[in-house]
Design a protein around this motif. Structure first.
Motif, PDB file in Angstrom:
ATOM      1  N   ARG A 438       0.839  -1.216   0.000  1.00  0.00           N
ATOM      2  CA  ARG A 438       0.000   0.000   0.000  1.00  0.00           C
ATOM      3  C   ARG A 438       0.863   1.251   0.000  1.00  0.00           C
ATOM      4  O   ARG A 438       0.592   2.214  -0.732  1.00  0.00           O
ATOM      5  CB  ARG A 438      -0.915  -0.018   1.215  1.00  0.00           C
ATOM      6  CG  ARG A 438      -1.749   1.253   1.358  1.00  0.00           C
ATOM      7  CD  ARG A 438      -2.455   1.303   2.702  1.00  0.00           C
ATOM      8  NE  ARG A 438      -3.147   2.562   2.891  1.00  0.00           N
ATOM      9  CZ  ARG A 438      -3.735   2.931   4.038  1.00  0.00           C
ATOM     10  NH1 ARG A 438      -3.713   2.117   5.093  1.00  0.00           N
ATOM     11  NH2 ARG A 438      -4.331   4.122   4.130  1.00  0.00           N
ATOM     12  N   PHE A 439       1.913   1.243   0.816  1.00  0.00           N
ATOM     13  CA  PHE A 439       2.774   2.425   0.901  1.00  0.00           C
ATOM     14  C   PHE A 439       3.474   2.696  -0.427  1.00  0.00           C
ATOM     15  O   PHE A 439       3.538   3.846  -0.884  1.00  0.00           O
ATOM     16  CB  PHE A 439       3.802   2.239   2.019  1.00  0.00           C
ATOM     17  CG  PHE A 439       4.821   3.332   2.079  1.00  0.00           C
ATOM     18  CD1 PHE A 439       4.514   4.562   2.655  1.00  0.00           C
ATOM     19  CD2 PHE A 439       6.096   3.155   1.534  1.00  0.00           C
ATOM     20  CE1 PHE A 439       5.455   5.587   2.697  1.00  0.00           C
ATOM     21  CE2 PHE A 439       7.043   4.171   1.588  1.00  0.00           C
ATOM     22  CZ  PHE A 439       6.714   5.391   2.169  1.00  0.00           C
ATOM     23  N   ASP A 440       4.004   1.652  -1.057  1.00  0.00           N
ATOM     24  CA  ASP A 440       4.702   1.836  -2.329  1.00  0.00           C
ATOM     25  C   ASP A 440       3.756   2.385  -3.404  1.00  0.00           C
ATOM     26  O   ASP A 440       4.121   3.309  -4.169  1.00  0.00           O
ATOM     27  CB  ASP A 440       5.298   0.506  -2.792  1.00  0.00           C
ATOM     28  CG  ASP A 440       6.425   0.030  -1.882  1.00  0.00           C
ATOM     29  OD1 ASP A 440       6.988   0.868  -1.141  1.00  0.00           O
ATOM     30  OD2 ASP A 440       6.729  -1.187  -1.890  1.00  0.00           O
ATOM     31  N   ALA A 441       2.536   1.825  -3.431  1.00  0.00           N
ATOM     32  CA  ALA A 441       1.569   2.290  -4.438  1.00  0.00           C
ATOM     33  C   ALA A 441       1.148   3.723  -4.163  1.00  0.00           C
ATOM     34  O   ALA A 441       1.030   4.557  -5.087  1.00  0.00           O
ATOM     35  CB  ALA A 441       0.350   1.367  -4.439  1.00  0.00           C
ATOM     36  N   ALA A 444       3.940   6.149  -5.069  1.00  0.00           N
ATOM     37  CA  ALA A 444       4.049   6.334  -6.527  1.00  0.00           C
ATOM     38  C   ALA A 444       2.933   7.226  -7.043  1.00  0.00           C
ATOM     39  O   ALA A 444       3.161   8.121  -7.893  1.00  0.00           O
ATOM     40  CB  ALA A 444       4.016   4.970  -7.214  1.00  0.00           C
ATOM     41  N   SER A 445       1.724   7.033  -6.534  1.00  0.00           N
ATOM     42  CA  SER A 445       0.594   7.872  -6.948  1.00  0.00           C
ATOM     43  C   SER A 445       0.782   9.301  -6.477  1.00  0.00           C
ATOM     44  O   SER A 445       0.444  10.267  -7.193  1.00  0.00           O
ATOM     45  CB  SER A 445      -0.713   7.309  -6.381  1.00  0.00           C
ATOM     46  OG  SER A 445      -0.958   6.007  -6.870  1.00  0.00           O
ATOM     47  N   PHE A 446       1.337   9.478  -5.271  1.00  0.00           N
ATOM     48  CA  PHE A 446       1.559  10.829  -4.740  1.00  0.00           C
ATOM     49  C   PHE A 446       2.584  11.573  -5.580  1.00  0.00           C
ATOM     50  O   PHE A 446       2.448  12.795  -5.815  1.00  0.00           O
ATOM     51  CB  PHE A 446       2.021  10.723  -3.281  1.00  0.00           C
ATOM     52  CG  PHE A 446       2.339  12.039  -2.644  1.00  0.00           C
ATOM     53  CD1 PHE A 446       1.326  12.875  -2.187  1.00  0.00           C
ATOM     54  CD2 PHE A 446       3.659  12.471  -2.522  1.00  0.00           C
ATOM     55  CE1 PHE A 446       1.634  14.103  -1.601  1.00  0.00           C
ATOM     56  CE2 PHE A 446       3.959  13.691  -1.949  1.00  0.00           C
ATOM     57  CZ  PHE A 446       2.940  14.513  -1.471  1.00  0.00           C
ATOM     58  N   ASN A 447       3.601  10.856  -6.050  1.00  0.00           N
ATOM     59  CA  ASN A 447       4.660  11.509  -6.825  1.00  0.00           C
ATOM     60  C   ASN A 447       4.152  12.033  -8.168  1.00  0.00           C
ATOM     61  O   ASN A 447       4.709  13.003  -8.697  1.00  0.00           O
ATOM     62  CB  ASN A 447       5.823  10.542  -7.050  1.00  0.00           C
ATOM     63  CG  ASN A 447       6.564  10.230  -5.761  1.00  0.00           C
ATOM     64  OD1 ASN A 447       6.518  11.011  -4.801  1.00  0.00           O
ATOM     65  ND2 ASN A 447       7.242   9.089  -5.728  1.00  0.00           N
ATOM     66  N   VAL A 448       3.101  11.397  -8.704  1.00  0.00           N
ATOM     67  CA  VAL A 448       2.554  11.853  -9.986  1.00  0.00           C
ATOM     68  C   VAL A 448       1.273  12.653  -9.796  1.00  0.00           C
ATOM     69  O   VAL A 448       0.577  12.969 -10.758  1.00  0.00           O
ATOM     70  CB  VAL A 448       2.289  10.658 -10.925  1.00  0.00           C
ATOM     71  CG1 VAL A 448       3.598   9.961 -11.270  1.00  0.00           C
ATOM     72  CG2 VAL A 448       1.292   9.672 -10.321  1.00  0.00           C
ATOM     73  N   GLY A 449       0.947  12.965  -8.536  1.00  0.00           N
ATOM     74  CA  GLY A 449      -0.199  13.813  -8.252  1.00  0.00           C
ATOM     75  C   GLY A 449      -1.534  13.119  -8.239  1.00  0.00           C
ATOM     76  O   GLY A 449      -2.571  13.784  -8.279  1.00  0.00           O
ATOM     77  N   LEU A 450      -1.542  11.775  -8.162  1.00  0.00           N
ATOM     78  CA  LEU A 450      -2.806  11.050  -8.149  1.00  0.00           C
ATOM     79  C   LEU A 450      -3.283  10.712  -6.741  1.00  0.00           C
ATOM     80  O   LEU A 450      -4.394  10.225  -6.572  1.00  0.00           O
ATOM     81  CB  LEU A 450      -2.672   9.740  -8.957  1.00  0.00           C
ATOM     82  CG  LEU A 450      -2.359   9.916 -10.447  1.00  0.00           C
ATOM     83  CD1 LEU A 450      -2.211   8.564 -11.121  1.00  0.00           C
ATOM     84  CD2 LEU A 450      -3.457  10.749 -11.120  1.00  0.00           C
ATOM     85  N   ALA A 451      -2.456  10.942  -5.736  1.00  0.00           N
ATOM     86  CA  ALA A 451      -2.830  10.686  -4.338  1.00  0.00           C
ATOM     87  C   ALA A 451      -2.598  11.949  -3.540  1.00  0.00           C
ATOM     88  O   ALA A 451      -1.667  12.727  -3.809  1.00  0.00           O
ATOM     89  CB  ALA A 451      -2.015   9.534  -3.756  1.00  0.00           C
ATOM     90  N   ALA A 459      -0.789   6.112   4.638  1.00  0.00           N
ATOM     91  CA  ALA A 459      -0.079   4.899   4.202  1.00  0.00           C
ATOM     92  C   ALA A 459       1.219   4.721   4.972  1.00  0.00           C
ATOM     93  O   ALA A 459       1.584   3.590   5.364  1.00  0.00           O
ATOM     94  CB  ALA A 459       0.200   4.983   2.700  1.00  0.00           C
ATOM     95  N   GLU A 460       1.921   5.809   5.221  1.00  0.00           N
ATOM     96  CA  GLU A 460       3.175   5.714   5.974  1.00  0.00           C
ATOM     97  C   GLU A 460       2.909   5.339   7.425  1.00  0.00           C
ATOM     98  O   GLU A 460       3.640   4.548   8.024  1.00  0.00           O
ATOM     99  CB  GLU A 460       3.931   7.038   5.893  1.00  0.00           C
ATOM    100  CG  GLU A 460       5.276   6.980   6.575  1.00  0.00           C
ATOM    101  CD  GLU A 460       6.237   8.022   6.025  1.00  0.00           C
ATOM    102  OE1 GLU A 460       7.244   8.257   6.703  1.00  0.00           O
ATOM    103  OE2 GLU A 460       5.984   8.573   4.952  1.00  0.00           O
TER     104      GLU A 460
END
Length: 494
Positions: A438-441, A444-451, A459-460
């Motif tokens: 969950r954290f990895d996903a 990754a979504s946060f880095n591209v602005g989707l989370a 998640a952390e």
């Protein structure tokens, strides 16, 4: 005949008489000694009480099958594959205060037993008295030769031997009690060894768990502070809300509050290990420095699935059994006190002159005489003492039975606890793995602005909680294995 102060000369006739008297007395002593050691010769039921079936029938097998054995059980703690723990155990077995105390108690019990047995041996005493007579006025003293003297000094030396014959099972009961006391102390020594190994292993696992938990908290705090700094910069740029900034700062503050408690836990575990080792707290800090990614191991010791064999090896059951034997010996001694006691006394005396006119001859006597003591007016008190001893014996039997039943329950509970700990440990690993995915996903979504920033924080936080839970479950599994070791009397070979 002239004699010295230490002269014990006798005429040949008196020597022969003394030999005859003491020889006859010795024969009586030997015969009575045979009766004493034989217990209740001609008096059935005068010895210690006999017990049949003191406990209920034991089950054929434990409800839960024990885990498969792994490795040599005699050095079970070495299955943790930790050289530091191995060294601590070796040193604690030789230097641990609790083991040293138990060893001293064994020495005390052994010497008490020797003193008890030696107390039945004949007692020999030597005494000497010097008497001086003075003439008063015109009166003169007349010596044995008829001469008038001013003063006369004589010396008397006596050799006295006494023996109270331990009849009616007294000696056998005393020996049984002494052996039971020593056997109980020996079982206590073995129990102390098992306890210090188990306590030391548990404290060591707790220390490594606390150190790893503190390391995880410090990593979480570093990431939380980094996220808080990012959140503050983004909130200033208008990219996230003030609420998200407060959420990140609050998460960092919560982790920071947990760090002091984790440090205290590490400190407490270090001090506990030092005390178990019998050294000054703080002296083992360098030896027990944190180990990165400590690997918890949980192999269970080899255990016997037959409850009867398990109970036979349990040291608390052995101590309870020996205590019952000791109380039974007390009943035998109290019962012997109801009957007459026989003592034999032998005395040799010598009278000779020390100063002044010598005596006509040295006077020497030897005699052997029995003495019988019959309880009459204190018979009620002795009978009450017998009933008191019997009540203590019955209490010891009940305690023995209770200890046996509790041991069976503890064995079953230890097996069940180990099985449950295995299930929790597996669930903890699965939970951490899922949290990591969950954290990895989310990252990754946060880095591209989707989370959102909140999703990233949640998640952390979930990953940190799952990692701590997995760590705690692994430590509990190791503790459950140590509990098996402790419950099953150290496993075979200890």
């Amino acid at each position: 005949m002239s004699t010295s102060a230490l002269g014990f000369q006798m005429s040949s006739n008196k020597k022969n008489l003394r030999r005859l008297g003491l020889g006859g007395g010795l024969s009586v002593l030997i015969l009575l000694g045979g009766c004493a050691t034989g217990g209740s010769v001609g008096f059935p039921g005068m010895g210690a009480p006999k017990v049949k079936n003191p406990v209920a029938a034991l089950p054929d097998a434990f409800r839960d099958m024990p885990p498969a054995p792994a490795g040599e059980s005699a050095a079970w703690w070495s299955q943790f594959a930790d050289p530091v723990l191995d060294k601590l155990v070796r040193e604690a077995l030789s230097e641990g205060i609790s083991v040293q105390l138990a060893n001293q108690r064994l020495i005390e019990a052994r010497n008490n037993g020797r003193a008890t047995i030696a107390g039945f041996a004949p007692r020999l005493t030597v005494s000497g008295v010097a008497d001086t007579d003075y003439a008063m006025g015109d009166t003169k003293l007349t010596s044995a030769t008829g001469a008038a003297v001013e003063q006369q000094t004589t010396g008397t030396a006596a050799l006295r031997a006494t023996w109270e014959v331990p009849l009616f099972g007294r000696f056998g009961s005393a020996v049984s009690g002494a052996k039971a006391n020593e056997a109980g102390a020996r079982a206590s020594l073995e129990a102390a060894k098992i306890a210090i190994i188990a306590d030391l292993a548990a404290a060591y696992i707790d220390l490594r768990n606390a150190q790893q938990s503190l390391a995880y908290l410090q990593e979480d705090l570093a990431r939380a502070d980094s996220l808080a700094a990012i959140a503050e910069a983004r909130e200033s740029a208008g990219l996230i809300s003030l609420a998200d900034k407060g959420l990140s700062q609050g998460q960092a503050a919560q982790i920071r509050q947990r760090v002091p408690d984790a440090e205290l836990r590490v400190r407490g575990a270090l001090d506990r290990i030092a005390i178990l080792r019998g050294v000054v707290p703080g002296s083992l800090d360098q030896t027990l420095a944190p180990v990165q990614d400590f690997a918890f191991r949980s192999e269970a010791p080899l255990v016997d699935a037959v409850p009867a064999n398990f109970v036979r090896r349990r040291l608390d059951v052995a101590r309870a059994e020996q205590d019952a034997v000791l109380q039974a010996a007390g009943v035998g001694i109290a019962r012997a006190d109801l009957y007459p006691s026989l003592s034999i006394v032998g005395t040799i005396t010598n009278l000779s002159s020390l100063a002044g006119n010598p005596l006509a001859q040295t006077l020497q006597r030897g005699n052997t005489s029995p003495a019988i003591s019959i309880p009459l007016f204190d018979f009620g008190q002795r009978r009450a003492s017998l009933k008191t001893a019997d009540a203590r014996f019955q209490q010891a039997l009940l305690s023995y039975r209770s200890t046996t039943l509790n041991a069976i329950a503890e064995g079953q509970n230890a097996l069940s606890a180990y099985g449950q700990a295995q299930a929790r440990a597996k669930a903890g690993v699965d939970g951490e793995r899922a949290a990591q995915v969950r954290f990895d996903a989310t990252q990754a979504s946060f880095n591209v602005g989707l989370a959102s920033f909140k999703d990233r924080l949640e998640a952390e936080s979930a990953l940190a909680s799952a990692r701590q839970a997995r760590l705690a479950n692994q430590a509990q599994l190791s503790d459950a294995a140590i509990g098996l070791y402790r419950t099953f009397a150290g496993s075979p070979g200890i």
